[in-house]
Design a protein around this motif. Structure first.
Motif, mmCIF file in Angstrom:
data_model
loop_
_atom_site.group_PDB
_atom_site.id
_atom_site.type_symbol
_atom_site.label_atom_id
_atom_site.label_comp_id
_atom_site.label_asym_id
_atom_site.label_seq_id
_atom_site.Cartn_x
_atom_site.Cartn_y
_atom_site.Cartn_z
ATOM 1 N N ARG A 75 -5.396 -21.029 -35.857
ATOM 2 C CA ARG A 75 -6.521 -20.276 -35.302
ATOM 3 C C ARG A 75 -6.620 -20.479 -33.793
ATOM 4 O O ARG A 75 -6.728 -19.521 -33.026
ATOM 5 C CB ARG A 75 -7.828 -20.693 -35.979
ATOM 6 C CG ARG A 75 -9.046 -19.901 -35.495
ATOM 7 C CD ARG A 75 -10.348 -20.473 -36.049
ATOM 8 N NE ARG A 75 -10.570 -21.841 -35.636
ATOM 9 C CZ ARG A 75 -11.019 -22.196 -34.425
ATOM 10 N NH1 ARG A 75 -11.279 -21.259 -33.518
ATOM 11 N NH2 ARG A 75 -11.220 -23.468 -34.135
ATOM 12 N N ARG A 76 -6.584 -21.737 -33.368
ATOM 13 C CA ARG A 76 -6.667 -22.011 -31.931
ATOM 14 C C ARG A 76 -5.427 -21.529 -31.191
ATOM 15 O O ARG A 76 -5.520 -21.060 -30.044
ATOM 16 C CB ARG A 76 -6.868 -23.509 -31.685
ATOM 17 C CG ARG A 76 -8.262 -24.007 -32.053
ATOM 18 C CD ARG A 76 -8.428 -25.460 -31.674
ATOM 19 N NE ARG A 76 -8.254 -25.664 -30.248
ATOM 20 C CZ ARG A 76 -7.749 -26.781 -29.710
ATOM 21 N NH1 ARG A 76 -7.357 -27.781 -30.486
ATOM 22 N NH2 ARG A 76 -7.635 -26.889 -28.401
ATOM 23 N N ARG A 78 -3.627 -18.925 -32.016
ATOM 24 C CA ARG A 78 -3.766 -17.471 -31.878
ATOM 25 C C ARG A 78 -4.790 -17.113 -30.805
ATOM 26 O O ARG A 78 -4.644 -16.096 -30.113
ATOM 27 C CB ARG A 78 -4.135 -16.850 -33.225
ATOM 28 C CG ARG A 78 -2.993 -16.894 -34.237
ATOM 29 C CD ARG A 78 -3.234 -15.955 -35.412
ATOM 30 N NE ARG A 78 -2.143 -16.042 -36.363
ATOM 31 C CZ ARG A 78 -0.965 -15.426 -36.223
ATOM 32 N NH1 ARG A 78 -0.744 -14.685 -35.143
ATOM 33 N NH2 ARG A 78 -0.032 -15.541 -37.138
ATOM 34 N N ASP A 79 -5.807 -17.950 -30.648
ATOM 35 C CA ASP A 79 -6.761 -17.733 -29.566
ATOM 36 C C ASP A 79 -6.070 -17.821 -28.204
ATOM 37 O O ASP A 79 -6.326 -17.011 -27.300
ATOM 38 C CB ASP A 79 -7.898 -18.764 -29.627
ATOM 39 C CG ASP A 79 -8.875 -18.500 -30.770
ATOM 40 O OD1 ASP A 79 -8.849 -17.381 -31.326
ATOM 41 O OD2 ASP A 79 -9.653 -19.418 -31.093
ATOM 42 N N GLY A 81 -2.916 -17.266 -27.716
ATOM 43 C CA GLY A 81 -2.083 -16.069 -27.635
ATOM 44 C C GLY A 81 -2.863 -14.841 -27.207
ATOM 45 O O GLY A 81 -2.407 -14.044 -26.371
ATOM 46 N N GLN A 82 -4.047 -14.679 -27.757
ATOM 47 C CA GLN A 82 -4.869 -13.517 -27.407
ATOM 48 C C GLN A 82 -5.315 -13.564 -25.955
ATOM 49 O O GLN A 82 -5.323 -12.540 -25.258
ATOM 50 C CB GLN A 82 -6.083 -13.439 -28.338
ATOM 51 C CG GLN A 82 -5.734 -13.005 -29.763
ATOM 52 C CD GLN A 82 -6.944 -12.977 -30.673
ATOM 53 O OE1 GLN A 82 -8.020 -13.442 -30.310
ATOM 54 N NE2 GLN A 82 -6.770 -12.430 -31.863
ATOM 55 N N ARG A 83 -5.682 -14.746 -25.474
ATOM 56 C CA ARG A 83 -6.127 -14.867 -24.082
ATOM 57 C C ARG A 83 -5.029 -14.516 -23.090
ATOM 58 O O ARG A 83 -5.292 -13.975 -22.020
ATOM 59 C CB ARG A 83 -6.620 -16.299 -23.799
ATOM 60 C CG ARG A 83 -7.947 -16.634 -24.412
ATOM 61 C CD ARG A 83 -8.604 -17.809 -23.690
ATOM 62 N NE ARG A 83 -7.744 -18.984 -23.616
ATOM 63 C CZ ARG A 83 -7.689 -19.927 -24.546
ATOM 64 N NH1 ARG A 83 -8.417 -19.820 -25.655
ATOM 65 N NH2 ARG A 83 -6.905 -20.979 -24.395
ATOM 66 N N HIS A 84 -3.792 -14.825 -23.458
ATOM 67 C CA HIS A 84 -2.679 -14.630 -22.525
ATOM 68 C C HIS A 84 -1.758 -13.477 -22.920
ATOM 69 O O HIS A 84 -0.728 -13.261 -22.267
ATOM 70 C CB HIS A 84 -1.864 -15.926 -22.430
ATOM 71 C CG HIS A 84 -2.638 -17.083 -21.858
ATOM 72 N ND1 HIS A 84 -2.831 -17.268 -20.504
ATOM 73 C CD2 HIS A 84 -3.299 -18.103 -22.475
ATOM 74 C CE1 HIS A 84 -3.558 -18.353 -20.305
ATOM 75 N NE2 HIS A 84 -3.853 -18.889 -21.485
ATOM 76 N N GLY A 85 -2.096 -12.763 -23.965
ATOM 77 C CA GLY A 85 -1.269 -11.641 -24.382
ATOM 78 C C GLY A 85 0.087 -12.051 -24.934
ATOM 79 O O GLY A 85 1.105 -11.404 -24.655
ATOM 80 N N LEU A 87 2.741 -13.163 -28.167
ATOM 81 C CA LEU A 87 3.073 -13.070 -29.582
ATOM 82 C C LEU A 87 3.089 -14.481 -30.161
ATOM 83 O O LEU A 87 3.671 -15.397 -29.562
ATOM 84 C CB LEU A 87 4.449 -12.423 -29.743
ATOM 85 C CG LEU A 87 5.006 -12.278 -31.157
ATOM 86 C CD1 LEU A 87 4.200 -11.243 -31.918
ATOM 87 C CD2 LEU A 87 6.471 -11.879 -31.093
#
Length: 220
Positions: A75-76, A78-79, A81-85, A87
Protein backbone atom coordinates in the motif's frame (compact mmCIF):
# COMPACT_ATOMS: atom_id res chain seq x y z
CA UNK A 1 6.58 -7.23 -17.47
CA UNK A 2 9.11 -4.39 -17.66
CA UNK A 3 9.30 -4.50 -21.43
CA UNK A 4 5.54 -4.79 -21.77
CA UNK A 5 5.21 -1.65 -19.66
CA UNK A 6 7.57 0.23 -21.95
CA UNK A 7 10.52 0.32 -19.54
CA UNK A 8 13.79 0.43 -21.44
CA UNK A 9 16.93 2.37 -22.30
CA UNK A 10 17.48 5.46 -20.19
CA UNK A 11 15.07 4.39 -17.46
CA UNK A 12 15.88 3.55 -13.85
CA UNK A 13 14.09 0.83 -11.89
CA UNK A 14 14.22 0.66 -8.10
CA UNK A 15 14.91 -2.87 -6.80
CA UNK A 16 16.06 -4.51 -3.54
CA UNK A 17 19.70 -5.48 -3.10
CA UNK A 18 18.83 -8.06 -0.45
CA UNK A 19 18.23 -11.21 -2.50
CA UNK A 20 19.63 -12.81 -5.61
CA UNK A 21 20.56 -11.08 -8.87
CA UNK A 22 17.44 -12.17 -10.75
CA UNK A 23 15.54 -8.87 -10.53
CA UNK A 24 18.55 -6.66 -11.28
CA UNK A 25 19.40 -8.87 -14.26
CA UNK A 26 15.84 -8.54 -15.58
CA UNK A 27 16.11 -4.75 -15.37
CA UNK A 28 19.41 -4.82 -17.25
CA UNK A 29 17.99 -7.13 -19.94
CA UNK A 30 15.19 -4.62 -20.48
CA UNK A 31 17.86 -1.99 -21.16
CA UNK A 32 17.21 -0.06 -17.95
CA UNK A 33 19.44 0.61 -14.92
CA UNK A 34 18.77 -1.04 -11.52
CA UNK A 35 18.83 1.36 -8.58
CA UNK A 36 19.04 -0.25 -5.14
CA UNK A 37 16.96 0.85 -2.15
CA UNK A 38 17.20 -0.35 1.44
CA UNK A 39 14.85 -2.82 3.15
CA UNK A 40 12.71 -2.87 6.28
CA UNK A 41 14.54 -4.86 8.97
CA UNK A 42 11.55 -6.99 9.99
CA UNK A 43 10.15 -7.98 6.58
CA UNK A 44 13.35 -7.88 4.48
CA UNK A 45 11.24 -6.18 1.78
CA UNK A 46 11.71 -2.73 0.24
CA UNK A 47 11.30 0.18 2.65
CA UNK A 48 8.87 2.69 1.07
CA UNK A 49 10.77 5.65 2.54
CA UNK A 50 14.05 4.32 1.15
CA UNK A 51 12.40 3.89 -2.27
CA UNK A 52 11.14 7.47 -2.24
CA UNK A 53 14.65 8.68 -1.35
CA UNK A 54 16.26 7.22 -4.50
CA UNK A 55 13.62 8.30 -7.03
CA UNK A 56 14.94 10.59 -9.78
CA UNK A 57 13.37 12.05 -12.93
CA UNK A 58 14.63 8.93 -14.75
CA UNK A 59 12.89 6.45 -12.43
CA UNK A 60 10.20 4.52 -14.30
CA UNK A 61 9.30 1.60 -12.03
CA UNK A 62 9.73 -0.20 -8.72
CA UNK A 63 9.98 -3.99 -8.44
CA UNK A 64 8.69 -5.20 -5.07
CA UNK A 65 9.82 -8.65 -3.92
CA UNK A 66 7.93 -10.45 -1.14
CA UNK A 67 10.71 -12.15 0.80
CA UNK A 68 10.71 -15.41 2.82
CA UNK A 69 6.90 -15.38 3.01
CA UNK A 70 6.83 -11.84 4.41
CA UNK A 71 4.57 -9.39 2.62
CA UNK A 72 6.01 -6.04 1.54
CA UNK A 73 4.09 -2.88 2.46
CA UNK A 74 2.49 -2.68 -0.97
CA UNK A 75 0.00 0.00 0.00
CA UNK A 76 2.71 2.47 0.96
CA UNK A 77 4.86 1.46 -2.00
CA UNK A 78 1.95 2.10 -4.36
CA UNK A 79 1.48 5.48 -2.69
CA UNK A 80 5.10 6.28 -3.55
CA UNK A 81 4.47 5.10 -7.09
CA UNK A 82 1.41 7.29 -7.46
CA UNK A 83 3.18 10.37 -6.13
CA UNK A 84 6.02 9.98 -8.61
CA UNK A 85 4.19 8.41 -11.53
CA UNK A 86 5.96 5.05 -11.25
CA UNK A 87 4.91 1.56 -12.25
CA UNK A 88 4.92 -0.77 -9.20
CA UNK A 89 5.45 -4.45 -10.04
CA UNK A 90 5.32 -7.30 -7.53
CA UNK A 91 7.27 -10.54 -7.48
CA UNK A 92 6.15 -13.23 -5.06
CA UNK A 93 7.78 -16.45 -3.95
CA UNK A 94 6.60 -20.01 -4.48
CA UNK A 95 3.06 -20.82 -3.43
CA UNK A 96 2.17 -23.90 -1.40
CA UNK A 97 -0.85 -25.95 -0.56
CA UNK A 98 -3.14 -24.85 2.27
CA UNK A 99 -2.11 -27.88 4.36
CA UNK A 100 1.57 -27.11 3.80
CA UNK A 101 1.06 -23.47 4.74
CA UNK A 102 -0.82 -24.40 7.92
CA UNK A 103 1.90 -26.82 9.00
CA UNK A 104 4.71 -24.36 8.28
CA UNK A 105 2.95 -21.70 10.35
CA UNK A 106 2.45 -24.16 13.20
CA UNK A 107 6.12 -25.18 13.04
CA UNK A 108 7.18 -21.54 13.00
CA UNK A 109 5.03 -20.83 16.06
CA UNK A 110 6.63 -23.78 17.86
CA UNK A 111 10.14 -22.52 17.09
CA UNK A 112 9.37 -18.89 17.94
CA UNK A 113 7.96 -19.91 21.30
CA UNK A 114 11.02 -21.93 22.30
CA UNK A 115 14.13 -20.49 20.65
CA UNK A 116 16.44 -18.33 22.74
CA UNK A 117 19.72 -16.69 21.82
CA UNK A 118 18.48 -15.72 18.36
CA UNK A 119 16.01 -13.09 17.18
CA UNK A 120 12.99 -14.91 15.79
CA UNK A 121 10.89 -13.63 12.83
CA UNK A 122 8.38 -10.88 13.52
CA UNK A 123 5.58 -13.14 12.27
CA UNK A 124 3.41 -10.33 10.95
CA UNK A 125 0.01 -10.78 9.36
CA UNK A 126 0.11 -12.95 6.27
CA UNK A 127 3.58 -14.45 6.88
CA UNK A 128 3.67 -17.80 5.08
CA UNK A 129 7.15 -18.86 6.28
CA UNK A 130 8.55 -19.88 2.93
CA UNK A 131 11.72 -19.63 4.99
CA UNK A 132 12.10 -19.30 8.76
CA UNK A 133 14.78 -16.62 9.07
CA UNK A 134 16.33 -15.65 12.39
CA UNK A 135 19.04 -13.17 13.26
CA UNK A 136 22.11 -14.29 15.19
CA UNK A 137 23.26 -11.65 17.73
CA UNK A 138 26.87 -10.75 18.29
CA UNK A 139 29.43 -9.35 15.89
CA UNK A 140 27.65 -9.86 12.59
CA UNK A 141 28.91 -12.24 9.97
CA UNK A 142 31.73 -13.97 11.93
CA UNK A 143 29.39 -14.95 14.78
CA UNK A 144 26.54 -15.87 12.43
CA UNK A 145 28.82 -18.10 10.36
CA UNK A 146 30.26 -19.77 13.47
CA UNK A 147 26.75 -20.31 14.82
CA UNK A 148 25.67 -21.88 11.49
CA UNK A 149 28.65 -24.27 11.48
CA UNK A 150 27.94 -25.34 15.05
CA UNK A 151 24.22 -25.92 14.37
CA UNK A 152 25.02 -27.98 11.26
CA UNK A 153 27.46 -30.05 13.33
CA UNK A 154 24.50 -30.95 15.55
CA UNK A 155 22.57 -32.29 12.55
CA UNK A 156 20.39 -29.26 11.79
CA UNK A 157 20.20 -28.22 8.14
CA UNK A 158 20.43 -24.43 8.01
CA UNK A 159 21.65 -21.95 5.41
CA UNK A 160 22.53 -18.30 4.94
CA UNK A 161 19.71 -16.90 2.79
CA UNK A 162 21.65 -13.97 1.28
CA UNK A 163 25.42 -14.18 1.43
CA UNK A 164 26.24 -11.02 -0.54
CA UNK A 165 23.87 -8.13 -1.27
CA UNK A 166 23.51 -7.44 -4.98
CA UNK A 167 25.00 -3.94 -4.71
CA UNK A 168 28.21 -5.55 -3.42
CA UNK A 169 28.55 -8.00 -6.32
CA UNK A 170 31.09 -7.03 -9.02
CA UNK A 171 28.56 -6.94 -11.88
CA UNK A 172 26.18 -4.63 -10.00
CA UNK A 173 28.56 -2.79 -7.67
CA UNK A 174 27.26 0.55 -6.40
CA UNK A 175 29.08 2.96 -4.10
CA UNK A 176 26.08 3.30 -1.79
CA UNK A 177 25.39 2.27 1.79
CA UNK A 178 22.27 0.25 2.50
CA UNK A 179 22.64 -0.33 6.24
CA UNK A 180 19.62 -2.58 6.84
CA UNK A 181 20.43 -4.66 3.75
CA UNK A 182 24.05 -5.09 4.80
CA UNK A 183 23.15 -5.86 8.43
CA UNK A 184 20.61 -8.47 7.32
CA UNK A 185 23.15 -10.16 5.06
CA UNK A 186 25.57 -10.37 8.00
CA UNK A 187 23.12 -11.61 10.64
CA UNK A 188 20.41 -13.76 9.05
CA UNK A 189 20.18 -17.53 9.08
CA UNK A 190 17.39 -19.72 7.71
CA UNK A 191 16.39 -22.63 9.96
CA UNK A 192 14.33 -25.60 8.72
CA UNK A 193 10.54 -25.24 8.99
CA UNK A 194 9.30 -27.55 6.22
CA UNK A 195 5.75 -28.89 6.33
CA UNK A 196 7.01 -32.48 6.53
CA UNK A 197 9.11 -31.94 9.67
CA UNK A 198 8.31 -33.99 12.76
CA UNK A 199 8.09 -32.71 16.32
CA UNK A 200 11.33 -34.54 17.11
CA UNK A 201 13.09 -32.69 14.29
CA UNK A 202 11.76 -29.35 15.52
CA UNK A 203 12.94 -30.17 19.04
CA UNK A 204 16.41 -30.89 17.62
CA UNK A 205 16.49 -27.43 16.04
CA UNK A 206 15.54 -25.81 19.35
CA UNK A 207 18.06 -27.83 21.35
CA UNK A 208 20.91 -27.14 18.92
CA UNK A 209 20.26 -23.40 18.78
CA UNK A 210 19.56 -22.86 22.47
CA UNK A 211 22.73 -24.68 23.46
CA UNK A 212 24.72 -22.14 21.44
CA UNK A 213 22.77 -18.93 21.77
CA UNK A 214 24.01 -18.10 25.23
CA UNK A 215 27.61 -18.26 24.04
CA UNK A 216 27.16 -15.34 21.65
CA UNK A 217 27.13 -11.99 23.41
CA UNK A 218 25.69 -8.88 21.75
CA UNK A 219 28.27 -6.43 20.46
CA UNK A 220 28.57 -3.16 22.40
Amino acid sequence: MLRAAGVGTGDEVVVPAYGNTEVAEAVTLAGAVPVFADIEPTTYCLDPDAVAAVVTPRTAAVVVVHRFGNQADVRRLRDVGQRHGLLVLEQGESDASYDGLTRRRAHAAYLSGRLSGVMTPDGGEGHSYEQYVVRVPGNGRPDRDAFARAVRAKGVDCHVPVKTPVHRMPEFWRDVRLPETERAADETLALPVGASMTRRELQRVVSACNALGGLLQPAF
